[in-house]
Motif scaffolding. Structure first.
Motif, PDB file in Angstrom:
ATOM      1  N   ARG A  72      20.813   9.696  14.310  1.00 41.63           N
ATOM      2  CA  ARG A  72      22.222   9.397  14.083  1.00 41.63           C
ATOM      3  C   ARG A  72      22.555   9.412  12.593  1.00 41.63           C
ATOM      4  NH1 ARG A  72      24.906   3.516  15.169  1.00 41.63           N
ATOM      5  NH2 ARG A  72      23.189   3.428  16.609  1.00 41.63           N
ATOM      6  N   ASN A  73      21.806   8.655  11.820  1.00 44.87           N
ATOM      7  CA  ASN A  73      22.110   8.513  10.397  1.00 44.87           C
ATOM      8  C   ASN A  73      21.925   9.830   9.658  1.00 44.87           C
ATOM      9  OD1 ASN A  73      22.763   6.808   8.070  1.00 44.87           O
ATOM     10  ND2 ASN A  73      20.658   7.216   7.452  1.00 44.87           N
ATOM     11  N   VAL A  74      20.881  10.589  10.014  1.00 42.22           N
ATOM     12  CA  VAL A  74      20.626  11.854   9.328  1.00 42.22           C
ATOM     13  C   VAL A  74      21.761  12.846   9.588  1.00 42.22           C
ATOM     14  CG1 VAL A  74      19.107  13.866   9.220  1.00 42.22           C
ATOM     15  CG2 VAL A  74      18.127  11.556   9.243  1.00 42.22           C
ATOM     16  N   LEU A  75      22.210  12.966  10.828  1.00 40.14           N
ATOM     17  CA  LEU A  75      23.299  13.902  11.125  1.00 40.14           C
ATOM     18  C   LEU A  75      24.581  13.512  10.390  1.00 40.14           C
ATOM     19  CD1 LEU A  75      23.000  14.764  14.927  1.00 40.14           C
ATOM     20  CD2 LEU A  75      21.841  15.771  12.976  1.00 40.14           C
ATOM     21  N   LEU A  76      24.875  12.219  10.369  1.00 43.20           N
ATOM     22  CA  LEU A  76      26.083  11.774   9.670  1.00 43.20           C
ATOM     23  C   LEU A  76      25.963  11.972   8.165  1.00 43.20           C
ATOM     24  CD1 LEU A  76      26.700   8.510  11.704  1.00 43.20           C
ATOM     25  CD2 LEU A  76      28.097  10.592  11.787  1.00 43.20           C
ATOM     26  N   THR A  77      24.762  11.787   7.632  1.00 42.01           N
ATOM     27  CA  THR A  77      24.574  11.989   6.192  1.00 42.01           C
ATOM     28  C   THR A  77      24.692  13.461   5.823  1.00 42.01           C
ATOM     29  OG1 THR A  77      23.143  10.035   6.105  1.00 42.01           O
ATOM     30  CG2 THR A  77      23.031  11.554   4.241  1.00 42.01           C
ATOM     31  N   PHE A  78      24.146  14.338   6.650  1.00 39.54           N
ATOM     32  CA  PHE A  78      24.324  15.774   6.386  1.00 39.54           C
ATOM     33  C   PHE A  78      25.805  16.153   6.443  1.00 39.54           C
ATOM     34  CE2 PHE A  78      19.756  16.834   7.771  1.00 39.54           C
ATOM     35  CZ  PHE A  78      19.344  16.943   6.460  1.00 39.54           C
ATOM     36  N   ASP A 129      13.866  12.989  13.394  1.00 44.19           N
ATOM     37  CA  ASP A 129      13.508  12.539  14.742  1.00 44.19           C
ATOM     38  C   ASP A 129      13.625  11.020  14.889  1.00 44.19           C
ATOM     39  OD1 ASP A 129      13.010  15.130  15.568  1.00 44.19           O
ATOM     40  OD2 ASP A 129      10.874  15.027  15.093  1.00 44.19           O
ATOM     41  N   SER A 130      13.314  10.284  13.827  1.00 40.50           N
ATOM     42  CA  SER A 130      13.274   8.824  13.925  1.00 40.50           C
ATOM     43  C   SER A 130      14.617   8.162  13.636  1.00 40.50           C
ATOM     44  CB  SER A 130      12.216   8.263  12.967  1.00 40.50           C
ATOM     45  OG  SER A 130      12.534   8.588  11.623  1.00 40.50           O
ATOM     46  N   ASP A 131      15.511   8.855  12.947  1.00 37.87           N
ATOM     47  CA  ASP A 131      16.792   8.269  12.538  1.00 37.87           C
ATOM     48  C   ASP A 131      17.901   9.302  12.716  1.00 37.87           C
ATOM     49  OD1 ASP A 131      18.549   6.381  11.539  1.00 37.87           O
ATOM     50  OD2 ASP A 131      17.998   6.688   9.438  1.00 37.87           O
ATOM     51  N   ASP A 174      27.048  16.416 -10.823  1.00 37.54           N
ATOM     52  CA  ASP A 174      25.986  15.452 -10.566  1.00 37.54           C
ATOM     53  C   ASP A 174      26.098  14.854  -9.165  1.00 37.54           C
ATOM     54  OD1 ASP A 174      24.845  15.899 -13.015  1.00 37.54           O
ATOM     55  OD2 ASP A 174      25.871  14.237 -13.998  1.00 37.54           O
ATOM     56  N   LEU A 175      27.317  14.764  -8.630  1.00 35.39           N
ATOM     57  CA  LEU A 175      27.457  14.365  -7.232  1.00 35.39           C
ATOM     58  C   LEU A 175      26.793  15.382  -6.313  1.00 35.39           C
ATOM     59  CD1 LEU A 175      31.156  13.106  -6.929  1.00 35.39           C
ATOM     60  CD2 LEU A 175      29.062  11.739  -6.950  1.00 35.39           C
ATOM     61  N   VAL A 176      26.964  16.658  -6.643  1.00 36.18           N
ATOM     62  CA  VAL A 176      26.339  17.711  -5.854  1.00 36.18           C
ATOM     63  C   VAL A 176      24.818  17.605  -5.955  1.00 36.18           C
ATOM     64  CG1 VAL A 176      26.013  20.203  -5.637  1.00 36.18           C
ATOM     65  CG2 VAL A 176      28.310  19.256  -6.023  1.00 36.18           C
ATOM     66  N   ARG A 177      24.308  17.458  -7.172  1.00 38.64           N
ATOM     67  CA  ARG A 177      22.862  17.354  -7.354  1.00 38.64           C
ATOM     68  C   ARG A 177      22.286  16.171  -6.600  1.00 38.64           C
ATOM     69  NH1 ARG A 177      20.646  17.988 -13.367  1.00 38.64           N
ATOM     70  NH2 ARG A 177      22.522  16.847 -14.059  1.00 38.64           N
ATOM     71  N   ALA A 178      22.955  15.029  -6.707  1.00 33.09           N
ATOM     72  CA  ALA A 178      22.469  13.834  -6.026  1.00 33.09           C
ATOM     73  C   ALA A 178      22.504  14.013  -4.513  1.00 33.09           C
ATOM     74  CB  ALA A 178      23.306  12.633  -6.434  1.00 33.09           C
ATOM     75  N   SER A 179      23.536  14.679  -4.017  1.00 32.27           N
ATOM     76  CA  SER A 179      23.670  14.873  -2.572  1.00 32.27           C
ATOM     77  C   SER A 179      22.525  15.700  -2.012  1.00 32.27           C
ATOM     78  CB  SER A 179      25.005  15.551  -2.248  1.00 32.27           C
ATOM     79  OG  SER A 179      26.098  14.726  -2.578  1.00 32.27           O
ATOM     80  N   VAL A 180      22.212  16.796  -2.665  1.00 32.65           N
ATOM     81  CA  VAL A 180      21.225  17.714  -2.092  1.00 32.65           C
ATOM     82  C   VAL A 180      19.788  17.292  -2.381  1.00 32.65           C
ATOM     83  CG1 VAL A 180      22.850  19.626  -2.153  1.00 32.65           C
ATOM     84  CG2 VAL A 180      21.289  19.284  -4.070  1.00 32.65           C
ATOM     85  N   THR A 181      19.595  16.422  -3.366  1.00 34.16           N
ATOM     86  CA  THR A 181      18.236  15.960  -3.666  1.00 34.16           C
ATOM     87  C   THR A 181      17.602  15.264  -2.467  1.00 34.16           C
ATOM     88  OG1 THR A 181      18.646  15.720  -6.034  1.00 34.16           O
ATOM     89  CG2 THR A 181      16.894  14.358  -5.117  1.00 34.16           C
ATOM     90  N   GLY A 182      18.418  14.586  -1.668  1.00 32.90           N
ATOM     91  CA  GLY A 182      17.874  13.831  -0.543  1.00 32.90           C
ATOM     92  C   GLY A 182      17.628  14.637   0.719  1.00 32.90           C
ATOM     93  N   VAL A 183      17.923  15.928   0.727  1.00 34.25           N
ATOM     94  CA  VAL A 183      17.815  16.710   1.955  1.00 34.25           C
ATOM     95  C   VAL A 183      16.393  16.727   2.524  1.00 34.25           C
ATOM     96  CG1 VAL A 183      17.966  19.056   2.908  1.00 34.25           C
ATOM     97  CG2 VAL A 183      19.874  18.103   1.584  1.00 34.25           C
ATOM     98  N   PRO A 184      15.341  16.990   1.737  1.00 34.46           N
ATOM     99  CA  PRO A 184      13.992  17.012   2.335  1.00 34.46           C
ATOM    100  C   PRO A 184      13.606  15.695   3.006  1.00 34.46           C
ATOM    101  CG  PRO A 184      13.977  18.053   0.175  1.00 34.46           C
ATOM    102  CD  PRO A 184      15.309  17.408   0.317  1.00 34.46           C
ATOM    103  N   GLY A 185      13.935  14.581   2.368  1.00 27.93           N
ATOM    104  CA  GLY A 185      13.623  13.291   2.969  1.00 27.93           C
ATOM    105  C   GLY A 185      14.384  13.059   4.262  1.00 27.93           C
ATOM    106  N   LEU A 186      15.635  13.503   4.297  1.00 29.50           N
ATOM    107  CA  LEU A 186      16.421  13.373   5.519  1.00 29.50           C
ATOM    108  C   LEU A 186      15.810  14.187   6.653  1.00 29.50           C
ATOM    109  CD1 LEU A 186      19.969  13.576   3.925  1.00 29.50           C
ATOM    110  CD2 LEU A 186      19.063  11.612   5.182  1.00 29.50           C
ATOM    111  N   LEU A 187      15.345  15.382   6.353  1.00 30.31           N
ATOM    112  CA  LEU A 187      14.708  16.192   7.388  1.00 30.31           C
ATOM    113  C   LEU A 187      13.461  15.505   7.932  1.00 30.31           C
ATOM    114  CD1 LEU A 187      15.095  19.780   5.883  1.00 30.31           C
ATOM    115  CD2 LEU A 187      16.189  18.873   7.951  1.00 30.31           C
TER     116      LEU A 187
END
Length: 253
Positions: A170-176, A166-168, A149-162
């Motif tokens: 620093r945070n997106v690269l660190l989150t990936f 451009d606007s965030d 479930d940690l894996v599922r939760a982690s990858v669920t947010g990928v589209p939103g991060l992409l």
């Protein structure tokens, strides 16, 4: 009174004796607050809030969160214990406050219960951090989150991060980097520690963008963030490489 004490007081004022525990997580307990770090709190409650309680808590948080108030941004999540114990996925959160939603709040939105896959990560960080502000230790209140479930939760947010790349940046690269690290090691690390791990596993041509994001995180507020054209051109190739590594690890499960 410091900011964390004010938040604890707000929560207690809204929920009273139905607060089971209030817990710090995130940077505060995983590696120390950085110049742009949020204050992250998880509140475990016996019951859902009513509408007036939601408005009261929201109004208080709008006054004591964020740079416009000369304070750190607050991310506060309230979860009803019965929604996560016994554990099931996706979990439902009762209330979420974050500065990225401020415009919606000020336009009249009030946080409502909703599925929150990210709660799996927050609960895991809360258990690992073991930092109660009120109530018993988190292991007495929350069930552990299965690695799947940690894996599922982690990858669920990928589209939103992409969408926010451009606007965030620093945070997106660190989150990936954190997602990749979590999938590879089974541990949720601080953002700079996750970046260190990822940098050690990247080829040299894909390191500069993440190295810059890490330095910004450690040393600069968001208002001081600067990306040269040369570094900006390396962001998307870096992200593509990290996402390929994430996909490779997912395929092996």
């Amino acid at each position: 009174m410091n900011q964390v004490q004010e938040i604890v007081g707000l929560v207690g004022g809204a929920l009273g004796q139905d607060v089971i525990g209030t817990y710090l997580h995130g940077s505060s307990v995983l590696g120390g607050l950085r110049p742009a770090s949020d204050v992250d709190l998880l509140v475990v409650s016996r019951r859902p809030m009513d509408e007036q309680e939601r408005r009261t808590l929201l109004g208080g948080l709008l006054r004591i969160s964020g740079p416009r108030n000369n304070l750190r941004p607050v991310e506060l999540t309230v979860v009803v214990q019965a929604e996560v114990r016994p554990w099931r996925y996706p979990p439902t959160g009762d209330f979420l406050y974050g500065e990225w939603l401020r415009a919606e709040y000020q336009a009249g939105k009030v946080p409502q219960p909703e599925p929150m896959p990210d709660l799996a990560l927050l609960i895991a960080m809360t258990l690992a951090g073991d930092h109660p502000l009120t109530g018993p230790r988190p292991a007495q209140v929350l069930d552990p989150v299965p690695e799947a479930d940690l894996v599922r939760a982690s990858v669920t947010g990928v589209p939103g991060l992409l969408d926010d790349l451009d606007s965030d940046t620093r945070n997106v690269l660190l989150t990936f980097a954190r997602i990749w690290t979590t999938l590879a090691t089974g541990q949720i690390k601080s953002k700079d520690a996750a970046a260190d791990w990822a940098l050690a596993h990247l080829p040299p041509e894909h390191r500069p963008a993440l190295e810059h994001a890490r330095q910004l995180y450690l040393n600069c507020s968001y208002s001081q963030e600067r990306w040269s054209d040369a570094l900006r051109a390396q962001v998307r190739p870096h992200v593509d490489r990290v996402l390929a590594e994430i996909d490779r690890l997912r395929a092996r499960r």
